[in-house]
Design an enzyme around this catalytic site. Structure first.
Site, PDB file in Angstrom:
ATOM      1  N   VAL A  57     -25.613  -8.769 -15.375  1.00  0.00           N
ATOM      2  CA  VAL A  57     -24.947  -8.967 -14.094  1.00  0.00           C
ATOM      3  C   VAL A  57     -23.788  -7.984 -13.995  1.00  0.00           C
ATOM      4  O   VAL A  57     -22.952  -7.904 -14.897  1.00  0.00           O
ATOM      5  CB  VAL A  57     -24.442 -10.419 -13.932  1.00  0.00           C
ATOM      6  CG1 VAL A  57     -23.623 -10.567 -12.644  1.00  0.00           C
ATOM      7  CG2 VAL A  57     -25.614 -11.395 -13.906  1.00  0.00           C
ATOM      8  N   GLY A 102     -18.807  -6.689 -16.055  1.00  0.00           N
ATOM      9  CA  GLY A 102     -20.230  -6.982 -16.147  1.00  0.00           C
ATOM     10  C   GLY A 102     -20.472  -7.882 -17.346  1.00  0.00           C
ATOM     11  O   GLY A 102     -19.569  -8.107 -18.156  1.00  0.00           O
ATOM     12  N   LYS A 103     -21.639  -8.428 -17.462  1.00  0.00           N
ATOM     13  CA  LYS A 103     -21.981  -9.236 -18.638  1.00  0.00           C
ATOM     14  C   LYS A 103     -23.495  -9.320 -18.704  1.00  0.00           C
ATOM     15  O   LYS A 103     -24.177  -9.161 -17.690  1.00  0.00           O
ATOM     16  CB  LYS A 103     -21.390 -10.645 -18.501  1.00  0.00           C
ATOM     17  CG  LYS A 103     -21.228 -11.368 -19.819  1.00  0.00           C
ATOM     18  CD  LYS A 103     -19.961 -10.934 -20.508  1.00  0.00           C
ATOM     19  CE  LYS A 103     -19.747 -11.620 -21.828  1.00  0.00           C
ATOM     20  NZ  LYS A 103     -18.399 -11.359 -22.345  1.00  0.00           N
ATOM     21  N   GLY A 104     -24.015  -9.583 -19.894  1.00  0.00           N
ATOM     22  CA  GLY A 104     -25.456  -9.712 -20.016  1.00  0.00           C
ATOM     23  C   GLY A 104     -25.812 -10.600 -21.173  1.00  0.00           C
ATOM     24  O   GLY A 104     -24.937 -11.118 -21.880  1.00  0.00           O
ATOM     25  N   ASP A 143     -20.984  -9.528 -27.899  1.00  0.00           N
ATOM     26  CA  ASP A 143     -20.408 -10.830 -27.558  1.00  0.00           C
ATOM     27  C   ASP A 143     -21.015 -11.815 -28.559  1.00  0.00           C
ATOM     28  O   ASP A 143     -21.442 -11.406 -29.642  1.00  0.00           O
ATOM     29  CB  ASP A 143     -20.735 -11.191 -26.091  1.00  0.00           C
ATOM     30  CG  ASP A 143     -19.920 -12.383 -25.606  1.00  0.00           C
ATOM     31  OD1 ASP A 143     -18.719 -12.209 -25.382  1.00  0.00           O
ATOM     32  OD2 ASP A 143     -20.468 -13.484 -25.456  1.00  0.00           O
TER      33      ASP A 143
END
Ligand code: NAD
Length: 410
Positions: A57, A102-104, A143
């Site tokens: 995202v 952002g992150k995923g 992460d």
């Protein structure tokens, strides 16, 4: 963190009221730029086909390329990833690094995969997202349950599509374009921001009693660096349980024990306790550095510390946050307290672009400079608007992103 997006929206909304931000701009800022969901099929070691779902995202890039970690966890879903992507936008803005958010992640329990399967899955995921990432577009990082080795595979697989670009991902191994000091950066940021708060109260770490929940990368480094400054680490816990010693835990011995046995449980230098007691028991400073949502209203009512330093992302539930404020307990919010990691990720990206390695001392000096500047901006906003530090951090961040967004225009 099942209602993670709702929690972020609440904190965001409170800050927007302080800023009197127009509804149009609010909607523009909270809406994610792009959400990608990819199917990853891999051959398992036993010959069967494993099907996994991955997400990326991209929340906002008004201030620079999207930036944020990749999480491998069975509970990863579109809602959680979107909430964490939004938090990254505010985090990079608070520390004023030229990135967006952002992150995923992949919905998978990596402990159930072999190293070969994990590598195949990571490469397949990169095949699915390589067109929307890049050193000037979107830069993933580690992460929960992802590590430097996984970042190395990402760099390598991205190179298969686009050629040599080490700046496409950060948190890489030091021997493969990673940065010195990245490992300790998030825990160091917790120490730096907590020390700045103590200084404002006319205090220092000398003799300050600290309890740490989560004894992984962030928690163990925070404990070690705070102890170096004279703090007494009175309690620590992890997924195996907790340990307390009001005279101070021997952190080096505890780390050796955790390494040897897989956790802090059973450590001889203290008495056994629970994760909840570590958060609510006697101490001056609490560092939640494990999961989100651990500071519940019940814990907030019992908490004896005067300061919460949010090493973890989203450790305090909104209702608990209100109770902390009513009880005069300060929380240095995640988007400031744990921003040391993304700040050194920025330094890693800069080093990759410059093709020049910084010495660790330079990394730590620059990190301290960035975090103290961010702390100062948040502290000033908190005093100016008479608001808590979390709202103040959101105010500082939203103001910066809103200004960049307005200047860019539609
Ligand atoms: P890690 O995997 O190294 O350590 C996590 C720790 O939490 C371990 O000690 C584990 O035993 C403990 N834990 C897990 N489940 C638990 C439970 N149910 N109860 C108590 N303890 C539990 O992870 P990390 O990198 O130290 O990250 C910790 C937190 O900090 C996460 O919320 C992460 O998103 C956040 N964070 C990390 C970084 C970073 O640079 N590593 C940066 C920003 C935020």
């Amino acid at each position: 963190m099942s209602n993670a997006m709702e929690d972020v929206r609440r904190f965001f909304g409170t800050a927007c009221k302080v800023l009197n931000l127009s509804q149009d701009l609010q909607t523009q800022l909270i809406t994610p730029h792009r959400e990608l969901r990819v199917e990853c099929n891999i051959r398992m070691d036993n010959g069967s086909v494993g099907t996994f779902v991955g997400y990326r995202v991209q929340h906002d890039n008004a201030r620079g390329p999207f930036k944020g970690g990749l999480r491998y966890h069975p509970e990863v879903d579109a809602n959680e990833v979107t909430a964490l992507a939004s938090l990254m936008t505010w985090k990079t803005a608070v520390v004023d690094v030229p990135f967006g958010g952002g992150k995923g992640g992949i919905s998978v329990d990596p402990k159930k995969l072999s190293a070969h399967e994990l590598q195949r899955l990571t490469r397949k995921f990169v095949d699915g997202i390589h067109d929307i990432i890049g050193p000037k577009v979107d830069i993933p990082a580690p992460d929960m349950n992802t590590n430097p080795q996984i970042m190395a595979w990402i760099m390598d697989q991205y190179a298969a599509h686009h050629g040599f670009e080490p700046g496409v991902v950060t948190g890489k191994p030091v021997d493969l374009f990673g940065s010195l000091g990245r490992d300790a950066a998030t825990g160091r940021g917790c120490m730096i921001t907590a020390e700045a708060w103590l200084k404002e109260q006319g205090k220092s770490f000398a003799g300050t009693k600290v309890a740490v929940q989560g004894f992984g990368n962030v928690g163990s480094w925070a404990a070690r660096l705070m102890r170096e400054k004279g703090a007494i680490i009175v309690a620590a816990s992890d997924v195996t349980g907790g340990v307390r010693n009001n005279d101070g835990l021997d952190i080096d011995a505890l780390m050796a024990h955790a390494r040897a046995t897989g956790g802090v449980k059973g450590f001889g230098g203290g008495t056994a306790t629970t994760n909840e007691e570590v958060l609510s028991g006697p101490c001056d400073v609490v560092v939640p550095a494990a999961l989100g949502g651990v500071i519940t209203p019940a814990i907030a009512k019992e908490m004896q510390a005067k300061l919460v330093v949010e090493g973890a992302n989203g450790p305090t539930l909104p209702e608990a946050d209100t109770i902390l404020q009513q009880r005069g307990i300060t929380a240095i919010p995640d988007i400031l307290a744990n921003a040391g990691g993304v700040t050194v990720s920025y330094f890693e990206w800069v080093q990759n672009i410059q093709q020049f390695r910084w010495e660790e001392e330079r990394v730590n000096t620059e990190l301290t400079k960035y975090l103290l500047k961010a702390y100062d901006a948040v502290s000033k906003a908190s005093k100016k608007h008479q608001i808590d530090m979390r709202t103040a951090a959101f105010v500082v961040a939203i103001e910066r992103v809103a200004s960049a967004t307005a200047m860019r225009g539609l």
